[in-house]
Motif scaffolding. Structure first.
Motif, PDB file in Angstrom:
ATOM      1  N   GLU A 245       0.815  -1.178   0.015  1.00 41.31           N
ATOM      2  CA  GLU A 245      -0.130   0.106   0.066  1.00 41.31           C
ATOM      3  C   GLU A 245       0.788   1.203   0.201  1.00 41.31           C
ATOM      4  OE1 GLU A 245      -3.879   1.592   2.328  1.00 41.31           O
ATOM      5  OE2 GLU A 245      -2.337   0.592   3.314  1.00 41.31           O
ATOM      6  N   SER A 246       1.710   1.050   0.704  1.00 39.82           N
ATOM      7  CA  SER A 246       2.638   2.654   0.869  1.00 39.82           C
ATOM      8  C   SER A 246       3.350   2.700  -0.314  1.00 39.82           C
ATOM      9  CB  SER A 246       3.831   2.233   2.042  1.00 39.82           C
ATOM     10  OG  SER A 246       3.153   2.193   3.152  1.00 39.82           O
ATOM     11  N   SER A 247       3.854   1.590  -1.144  1.00 40.63           N
ATOM     12  CA  SER A 247       4.637   1.780  -2.466  1.00 40.63           C
ATOM     13  C   SER A 247       3.601   2.016  -3.474  1.00 40.63           C
ATOM     14  CB  SER A 247       5.655   0.789  -2.349  1.00 40.63           C
ATOM     15  OG  SER A 247       6.779   0.730  -1.255  1.00 40.63           O
ATOM     16  N   GLY A 248       2.242   1.577  -3.307  1.00 41.56           N
ATOM     17  CA  GLY A 248       1.755   1.701  -4.578  1.00 41.56           C
ATOM     18  C   GLY A 248       1.717   0.439  -5.609  1.00 41.56           C
ATOM     19  N   CYS A 249       2.052  -0.788  -4.992  1.00 43.05           N
ATOM     20  CA  CYS A 249       2.444  -2.054  -5.897  1.00 43.05           C
ATOM     21  C   CYS A 249       1.506  -3.146  -5.475  1.00 43.05           C
ATOM     22  CB  CYS A 249       3.818  -2.406  -5.264  1.00 43.05           C
ATOM     23  SG  CYS A 249       5.157  -1.098  -5.970  1.00 43.05           S
ATOM     24  N   GLY A 250       2.060  -4.178  -6.131  1.00 44.81           N
ATOM     25  CA  GLY A 250       1.336  -5.432  -5.944  1.00 44.81           C
ATOM     26  C   GLY A 250       2.460  -6.383  -5.769  1.00 44.81           C
ATOM     27  N   ALA A 251       2.272  -7.746  -5.527  1.00 47.40           N
ATOM     28  CA  ALA A 251       3.000  -8.672  -5.171  1.00 47.40           C
ATOM     29  C   ALA A 251       2.363 -10.094  -5.390  1.00 47.40           C
ATOM     30  CB  ALA A 251       3.542  -8.333  -3.757  1.00 47.40           C
ATOM     31  N   HIS A 252       3.251 -10.911  -5.553  1.00 48.82           N
ATOM     32  CA  HIS A 252       3.007 -12.540  -5.603  1.00 48.82           C
ATOM     33  C   HIS A 252       3.692 -13.143  -4.597  1.00 48.82           C
ATOM     34  CE1 HIS A 252       3.919 -16.695  -6.614  1.00 48.82           C
ATOM     35  NE2 HIS A 252       2.438 -16.939  -6.597  1.00 48.82           N
ATOM     36  N   VAL A 253       3.005 -13.837  -3.610  1.00 44.22           N
ATOM     37  CA  VAL A 253       3.995 -14.600  -2.575  1.00 44.22           C
ATOM     38  C   VAL A 253       3.824 -15.979  -2.742  1.00 44.22           C
ATOM     39  CG1 VAL A 253       3.981 -14.786   0.083  1.00 44.22           C
ATOM     40  CG2 VAL A 253       3.625 -12.577  -0.895  1.00 44.22           C
ATOM     41  N   ASP A 254       4.720 -16.682  -2.648  1.00 42.07           N
ATOM     42  CA  ASP A 254       4.961 -18.238  -2.510  1.00 42.07           C
ATOM     43  C   ASP A 254       5.019 -18.729  -1.316  1.00 42.07           C
ATOM     44  OD1 ASP A 254       5.037 -20.863  -3.125  1.00 42.07           O
ATOM     45  OD2 ASP A 254       7.015 -20.637  -4.070  1.00 42.07           O
ATOM     46  N   LEU A 255       3.759 -19.205  -0.455  1.00 44.16           N
ATOM     47  CA  LEU A 255       3.765 -19.829   0.759  1.00 44.16           C
ATOM     48  C   LEU A 255       5.061 -20.855   0.893  1.00 44.16           C
ATOM     49  CD1 LEU A 255       0.161 -20.363   1.982  1.00 44.16           C
ATOM     50  CD2 LEU A 255       1.605 -18.318   2.088  1.00 44.16           C
ATOM     51  N   ALA A 256       5.260 -21.794   0.128  1.00 40.90           N
ATOM     52  CA  ALA A 256       6.269 -22.644   0.100  1.00 40.90           C
ATOM     53  C   ALA A 256       7.647 -22.157   0.430  1.00 40.90           C
ATOM     54  CB  ALA A 256       6.137 -23.694  -1.025  1.00 40.90           C
ATOM     55  N   ALA A 257       7.685 -20.916   0.081  1.00 40.09           N
ATOM     56  CA  ALA A 257       9.218 -20.242   0.164  1.00 40.09           C
ATOM     57  C   ALA A 257       9.383 -19.642   1.840  1.00 40.09           C
ATOM     58  CB  ALA A 257       9.369 -19.210  -1.048  1.00 40.09           C
ATOM     59  N   ILE A 258       8.273 -19.456   2.164  1.00 43.16           N
ATOM     60  CA  ILE A 258       8.542 -18.448   3.682  1.00 43.16           C
ATOM     61  C   ILE A 258       9.330 -19.416   4.616  1.00 43.16           C
ATOM     62  CG2 ILE A 258       7.344 -17.676   5.422  1.00 43.16           C
ATOM     63  CD1 ILE A 258       4.896 -17.260   3.643  1.00 43.16           C
ATOM     64  N   ALA A 301      16.516 -16.423   6.130  1.00 43.63           N
ATOM     65  CA  ALA A 301      15.859 -15.394   5.047  1.00 43.63           C
ATOM     66  C   ALA A 301      15.887 -16.125   3.793  1.00 43.63           C
ATOM     67  CB  ALA A 301      16.876 -14.174   4.992  1.00 43.63           C
ATOM     68  N   ALA A 302      14.891 -15.673   3.059  1.00 45.78           N
ATOM     69  CA  ALA A 302      14.519 -16.359   1.665  1.00 45.78           C
ATOM     70  C   ALA A 302      13.595 -15.379   0.768  1.00 45.78           C
ATOM     71  CB  ALA A 302      14.015 -17.731   1.948  1.00 45.78           C
ATOM     72  N   VAL A 303      13.779 -15.435  -0.518  1.00 46.55           N
ATOM     73  CA  VAL A 303      13.047 -14.865  -1.305  1.00 46.55           C
ATOM     74  C   VAL A 303      11.757 -15.500  -1.474  1.00 46.55           C
ATOM     75  CG1 VAL A 303      12.662 -14.235  -3.850  1.00 46.55           C
ATOM     76  CG2 VAL A 303      14.728 -14.227  -3.028  1.00 46.55           C
ATOM     77  N   ILE A 304      10.368 -14.816  -0.822  1.00 52.85           N
ATOM     78  CA  ILE A 304       9.185 -15.438  -1.107  1.00 52.85           C
ATOM     79  C   ILE A 304       8.222 -14.745  -2.068  1.00 52.85           C
ATOM     80  CG2 ILE A 304       9.415 -15.651   1.469  1.00 52.85           C
ATOM     81  CD1 ILE A 304       7.521 -13.311   2.035  1.00 52.85           C
ATOM     82  N   GLY A 305       8.827 -13.911  -2.787  1.00 53.22           N
ATOM     83  CA  GLY A 305       7.937 -13.447  -3.949  1.00 53.22           C
ATOM     84  C   GLY A 305       8.565 -12.105  -4.754  1.00 53.22           C
ATOM     85  N   GLU A 306       7.712 -11.674  -5.609  1.00 49.78           N
ATOM     86  CA  GLU A 306       8.236 -10.578  -6.451  1.00 49.78           C
ATOM     87  C   GLU A 306       7.247  -9.458  -6.506  1.00 49.78           C
ATOM     88  OE1 GLU A 306       9.710  -9.758 -11.011  1.00 49.78           O
ATOM     89  OE2 GLU A 306       9.588 -11.750  -9.987  1.00 49.78           O
ATOM     90  N   ILE A 307       7.786  -8.245  -6.264  1.00 48.17           N
ATOM     91  CA  ILE A 307       6.885  -7.044  -6.380  1.00 48.17           C
ATOM     92  C   ILE A 307       6.285  -6.852  -8.018  1.00 48.17           C
ATOM     93  CG2 ILE A 307       6.669  -4.457  -5.916  1.00 48.17           C
ATOM     94  CD1 ILE A 307       7.197  -6.240  -3.553  1.00 48.17           C
ATOM     95  N   ASN A 308       5.244  -6.326  -8.060  1.00 46.67           N
ATOM     96  CA  ASN A 308       4.756  -5.942  -9.516  1.00 46.67           C
ATOM     97  C   ASN A 308       3.785  -4.406  -9.337  1.00 46.67           C
ATOM     98  OD1 ASN A 308       2.044  -6.432  -8.847  1.00 46.67           O
ATOM     99  ND2 ASN A 308       2.666  -8.557  -9.072  1.00 46.67           N
ATOM    100  N   SER A 309       3.403  -4.201 -10.395  1.00 43.58           N
ATOM    101  CA  SER A 309       2.833  -3.015 -10.469  1.00 43.58           C
ATOM    102  C   SER A 309       1.192  -2.878 -10.046  1.00 43.58           C
ATOM    103  CB  SER A 309       2.798  -2.278 -11.720  1.00 43.58           C
ATOM    104  OG  SER A 309       2.509  -2.902 -12.815  1.00 43.58           O
ATOM    105  N   SER A 310       0.551  -4.174  -9.961  1.00 44.53           N
ATOM    106  CA  SER A 310      -0.765  -4.557 -10.026  1.00 44.53           C
ATOM    107  C   SER A 310      -1.577  -3.850  -8.762  1.00 44.53           C
ATOM    108  CB  SER A 310      -1.078  -6.029 -10.028  1.00 44.53           C
ATOM    109  OG  SER A 310      -0.594  -6.626  -8.709  1.00 44.53           O
TER     110      SER A 310
END
Length: 336
Positions: A245-258, A301-310
């Protein structure tokens, strides 16, 4: 569930295992508490020109022209009434710890704290609150320098405010499309009683805790990450929404990577409030060094997703995928 909260689960229309999990997390985590912020954010006056926007983990006041002397950081946290009365020592400890975590999330180092304490004359609660604050302050190396005291209140309450400094900011307003979303959580702990507070702090050595918190200003100053947010009572997914919300972005999060302890259920972990837990965004080029920085201190620590513009937050688990929150349809805190 209130009408605003229904937006969260209304996006979940099928009946897959993932949908059921997300519905439970939406209702059980502290996300609805963050919606209360919107009632305040709409009524705040504009900040002076050149100041960092409201809505981050702390206020960030620029020092000098173009912040060449860094930023003065200022934050406050109030403790839940039930925690104060049922676990006063832990409430006192947490009041100091969560403030230090907020300072770290901004890439800063704590300077000092003050407290506002209300008590109904119960000497045990008073003594334990003060002991918890003192123990945490000594453990984390931040002095208590004053405050407000009312021992004639109808009930016990506690709030603690903190001052800090950052040479270079991390901020939840700095996430951008194509950034990688990283979760860093200290798993060397356990849930505190029957609560969702993941305590990896009170029994940890003082030097280890101080060194772990020092990671965040190091990461900021080395520019290993761009955005950061302390995982709060909204849980990992709720905190992600706030960052987006702060950054005006969207994201996809993969639970298996958490990153997650093997013996903790995913539902509980997604609702957890960890004593050391951060979401950061970084680039593919900086990722290896960022992950190594946490690994060198035994923090997962791990990558759990990627930021997008949605401005949409999608969550996946295996082949299943669900929309968890749509910021195009409903704000959360109102800070953007």
């Amino acid at each position: 569930m209130n009408s605003e909260m229904h937006v969260l689960s209304a996006a979940i229309t099928s009946t897959t295992e993932l949908d059921c999990l997300l519905q439970t997390v939406a209702q059980r985590s502290g996300i609805s508490l963050k919606q209360d912020i919107a009632a305040v954010s709409k009524r705040l006056a504009a900040l002076p020109a050149g100041w960092h926007a409201n809505g981050d983990d702390t206020a960030a006041i620029p020092l000098g022209v173009n912040a060449e002397q860094g930023y003065q950081l200022l934050a406050i946290e109030g403790m839940q009434g039930s925690l104060v009365t049922e676990q006063p020592w832990f409430a006192g400890w947490c009041a100091v710890m969560v403030n230090c975590s907020d300072i770290a999330a901004m890439g800063g180092r704590p300077t000092a704290v003050v407290d506002a304490l209300w008590c109904d004359g119960d000497s045990h609660i008073l003594a334990e609150l003060l002991r918890g604050m003192r123990d945490a302050a000594e453990h984390l190396g931040v002095p208590i320098v004053g405050g407000h005291t009312n021992l004639r209140s109808g009930e016990a309450n506690l709030a603690v405010s903190i001052l800090g400094h950052a040479n270079k900011l991390l901020s939840s307003f700095a996430a951008r499309p194509r950034h990688l979303l990283v979760a860093a959580i200290d798993q060397r702990g356990a849930f505190q009683g029957k609560s969702l507070n993941w305590n990896a702090a009170t029994r940890a050595p003082a030097q280890r805790l101080r060194g772990d918190l020092e990671l965040l200003p190091h990461i900021a100053e080395q520019e290993l990450a761009l955005a950061c947010k302390d995982i709060s009572q909204a849980g990992l997914l709720g905190t992600t929404i706030m960052l987006l919300e702060s950054s005006g972005c969207g994201a996809h999060v993969d639970l298996a990577a958490i990153p997650k302890p093997e013996d903790v259920a995913m539902e509980d972990w997604l609702c957890a409030f960890p004593s050391f837990g951060y979401l950061l965004t970084t680039t593919a080029e900086q990722l290896p060094q960022l992950l190594a920085t946490f690994k060198n201190r035994d923090i997962h620590a791990a990558v759990i997703g990627e930021i997008n513009s949605s401005r949409e937050m999608w969550v996946s688990q295996g082949e299943q995928r669900s929309l968890f929150y749509d910021l195009n349809e409903s704000e959360l805190t109102g800070f953007s």
